[in-house]
Scaffold this active site. Structure first.
Site, PDB file in Angstrom:
ATOM      1  CB  ALA A  18      15.056  24.448  26.795  1.00 34.66           C
ATOM      2  CG  PHE A  47      10.634  27.057  36.044  1.00 36.17           C
ATOM      3  CD1 PHE A  47      10.961  28.378  35.804  1.00 36.17           C
ATOM      4  CD2 PHE A  47      10.311  26.679  37.337  1.00 36.17           C
ATOM      5  CE1 PHE A  47      10.956  29.312  36.829  1.00 36.17           C
ATOM      6  CE2 PHE A  47      10.308  27.595  38.373  1.00 36.17           C
ATOM      7  CZ  PHE A  47      10.630  28.922  38.121  1.00 36.17           C
ATOM      8  CE1 TYR A  48       8.822  23.683  39.451  1.00 36.48           C
ATOM      9  CE2 TYR A  48       7.982  23.331  37.235  1.00 36.48           C
ATOM     10  CZ  TYR A  48       7.831  23.861  38.502  1.00 36.48           C
ATOM     11  OH  TYR A  48       6.707  24.571  38.818  1.00 36.48           O
ATOM     12  CB  ALA A  49      16.111  21.208  34.134  1.00 36.50           C
ATOM     13  N   GLY A  52      22.129  20.683  34.709  1.00 36.90           N
ATOM     14  CA  GLY A  52      22.860  21.540  33.803  1.00 36.90           C
ATOM     15  C   GLY A  52      22.827  21.049  32.372  1.00 36.90           C
ATOM     16  CD  GLU A 121      24.427  16.537  36.253  1.00 39.95           C
ATOM     17  OE1 GLU A 121      23.890  17.442  36.899  1.00 39.95           O
ATOM     18  OE2 GLU A 121      23.990  16.125  35.168  1.00 39.95           O
ATOM     19  CG  HIS A 257      16.363  11.929  39.037  1.00 38.48           C
ATOM     20  ND1 HIS A 257      16.966  11.880  40.275  1.00 38.48           N
ATOM     21  CD2 HIS A 257      17.112  12.774  38.292  1.00 38.48           C
ATOM     22  CE1 HIS A 257      18.034  12.656  40.264  1.00 38.48           C
ATOM     23  NE2 HIS A 257      18.149  13.202  39.072  1.00 38.48           N
ATOM     24  NE  ARG A 399      17.345  12.742  30.337  1.00 43.96           N
ATOM     25  CZ  ARG A 399      17.849  13.531  31.294  1.00 43.96           C
ATOM     26  NH1 ARG A 399      18.922  14.266  31.057  1.00 43.96           N
ATOM     27  NH2 ARG A 399      17.275  13.579  32.478  1.00 43.96           N
ATOM     28  CG  LEU A 405      17.979  21.439  29.934  1.00 37.39           C
ATOM     29  CD1 LEU A 405      18.567  22.291  31.058  1.00 37.39           C
ATOM     30  CD2 LEU A 405      16.659  22.042  29.464  1.00 37.39           C
TER      31      LEU A 405
END
Length: 546
Positions: A18, A47-49, A52, A121, A257, A399, A405
């Site tokens: 991005a 690509f794998y995010a 949002g 989230e 994560h 974060r 993003l």
């Protein structure tokens, strides 16, 4: 031996997620851009995010609330001015993506018109997450890919690794095409002049000269044994910038994560935080919830708290995983909002509309990185760092979900404006020395690289993971030093390869992570150490200088 090739461009962008794609599109109407992708153009963390992009659009929400939530998640180490700047730029960033054609989800509003569906989230006090089902990153990546491929001023180089940056400080005095010593082209300090790159298609090192270089190479989670990131996330930009003379900051803050799928046939598939935002519950093997025992926010606590809670429960009970359960929600709701996760789990025999998902934490995001200013400019003139490779001050010690993003888009715009303002007054870089392979041979011991790679990732997981201690960090430091000696000897004597370049960079990033972790004598955010469990007053970023 094939002759090396030299390219010349206005701006070299290393990385095609991005951040890199957004910068390329912002520059291309006014500059010749070379866009370097280590794999196919679409391969990367963007690509794998799944989750949002956070931005305030709802009338019940506010910029101040977005800022406050980010500061809380960052555990006292965010740069408040950067957080406010990013939150205020977020609506424009979303609108720019909409204008590019990104298909964010919509739903009928109370007035009967279509409105964007906003989810929530962990760490967010409001619904402010724009998403495209549960594959937002894929939607962003493919939309921007199409735009980039259509632009005549963007030249895409796929399956090409950046090897090292070329700067004026590195060059020996050598005559360039004007007859002047190369170093004299820079009168005001160290300046980037281009990069050496490894073209895997042609198996040769090539040279790219550029007025400006922007690193958008992503993070370094591949330094850990278990990660949600793709194979390309090997810390290349951080390592290259460090070798070139840039400072790095906050490398001790590696986000794990909380919920990566735990299954022998599909390890490391990320189970989006949006699942918990839409009501999924974390449970022990006996079906009981445990997050309320750790935090009043339960499953919507920030990621560092949730990851440590899962890790603690696994160790306390001696189990391999915990469970994430959304099966109490209607099946059509699950299928609408999480089609990618549903299909992926179904392939390994888990129907998430009926069964809980086995989960473990996995390395996910590098909160530290190369230090930059408000324009994404590094310590080296003409060199920029954007996205996960950078340290802007936005994320602090942890974060918050869906700010990553956003950071890519906001700071790509800032970098683009700064580059365009300087483009006309920045001279073409001098002729650069070509890569010399005359003293090296082809490797016949590729297996050694694989063994070193596995050893590095395993001891980083064991010693520099979710819970740390002085003893564990010392052990990791000693092993890294031995590995780096082997890698340097190997690098000096054999031709480069993709695996060797990534191993060299990972070992460098591992050293920076351990040094940063050893320097922080407290537990804060993502850095938790048994020897210093409390927070210190007046925390500061951990800054390392080459």
């Amino acid at each position: 031996m094939k002759d090396p090739v030299e390219y010349l461009c206005d701006v070299l962008i290393i990385g095609s997620g991005a951040a890199g794609l957004s910068l390329a599109l912002k520059l291309a109407d006014h500059a010749q851009v070379h866009l370097l992708s280590k794999g196919p153009l679409a391969e990367g963390s963007t690509f794998y995010a799944q989750g949002g992009i956070a931005a305030v659009f709802d009338e019940t929400d506010s910029i101040e609330s977005h800022v406050a939530d980010t500061l809380i998640a960052g555990a006292g180490l965010c740069d408040e001015a950067v957080v406010e700047y990013t939150a205020r730029q977020a609506p424009d960033a979303i609108q720019w993506l909409i204008n590019q054609g990104v298909p964010f989800d919509t739903e009928p509003s109370a007035q009967g018109k279509e409105a964007y569906h906003l989810t929530r989230e962990g760490g967010h006090s409001h619904r402010r997450i724009f998403h495209a089902a549960d594959a937002t990153g894929k939607a962003v990546q493919l939309t921007l890919n199409e735009r980039v491929r259509q632009h005549p001023n963007i030249h895409i180089l796929e399956r090409v690794n950046a090897l090292d940056l070329i700067t004026s400080a590195k060059l020996e005095p050598a005559a360039n095409d004007t007859g002047q010593p190369a170093q004299e082209t820079n009168q005001t300090g160290n300046r980037v002049l281009g990069a050496y790159v490894w073209n895997r298609n042609k198996e040769r090192v090539e040279t790219i000269r550029a007025r400006f270089v922007a690193m958008a190479t992503g993070g370094a989670s591949k330094v850990y044994q278990y990660t949600s990131n793709p194979d390309v996330s090997s810390g290349d930009g951080i390592a290259m910038a460090w070798r070139a003379g840039c400072r790095v900051a906050n490398m001790e803050f590696n986000q794990f994560h909380p919920t990566s799928l735990f299954h022998p046939d599909d390890n490391n598939f990320l189970l989006s935080e949006a699942l918990r935002g839409e009501g999924a519950l974390l449970k022990r093997p006996d079906g009981s919830r445990f997050m309320p025992d750790y935090d009043s926010r339960g499953e919507l606590a920030p990621r560092d708290i949730v990851a440590r809670a899962i890790d603690h429960e696994m160790k306390r009970l001696g189990t391999e995983c915990m469970y994430l359960d959304i099966s109490h929600q209607p099946a059509d709701f699950i299928l609408k909002h999480f089609p990618t996760i549903y299909e992926r789990c179904l392939k390994v025999g888990i129907d998430i509309t009926r069964q809980p998902m086995p989960v473990v934490p996995a390395a996910h995001y590098t909160c530290g990185g190369v230090m930059v200013d408000e324009h994404s400019q590094t310590d080296i003139q003409g060199l920029y760092a954007i996205g996960e490779v950078s340290y802007t001050g936005l994320h602090g010690a942890n974060r918050m979900a869906s700010n990553s993003l956003l950071e890519c888009i906001v700071f790509a715009r800032a970098a683009g404006q700064d580059i365009l303002a300087k483009l006309a007054t920045t001279p073409e870089p001098p002729i650069l020395p070509l890569w010399d392979e005359s003293q090296v041979a082809d490797s016949d011991e590729e297996v050694v690289i694989h063994h070193n790679w596995h050893e590095l990732r395993l001891f980083m997981w064991d010693y520099v993971g979710i819970v740390r201690s002085d003893k564990r960090l010392e052990r990791a430091k000693r092993r890294i030093e031995l590995l780096q000696q082997e890698i340097q000897e190997y690098y000096a004597n054999f031709r480069v390869s993709n695996n060797l370049l990534e191993l060299r960079n990972l070992a460098q990033v591992a050293e920076l992570i351990v040094r940063s972790a050893m320097a922080r004598k407290e537990s804060r955010g993502l850095h938790y150490t048994l020897d210093y469990p409390d927070k210190l007053p007046n925390p500061k970023p951990t800054i390392l200088e080459p």
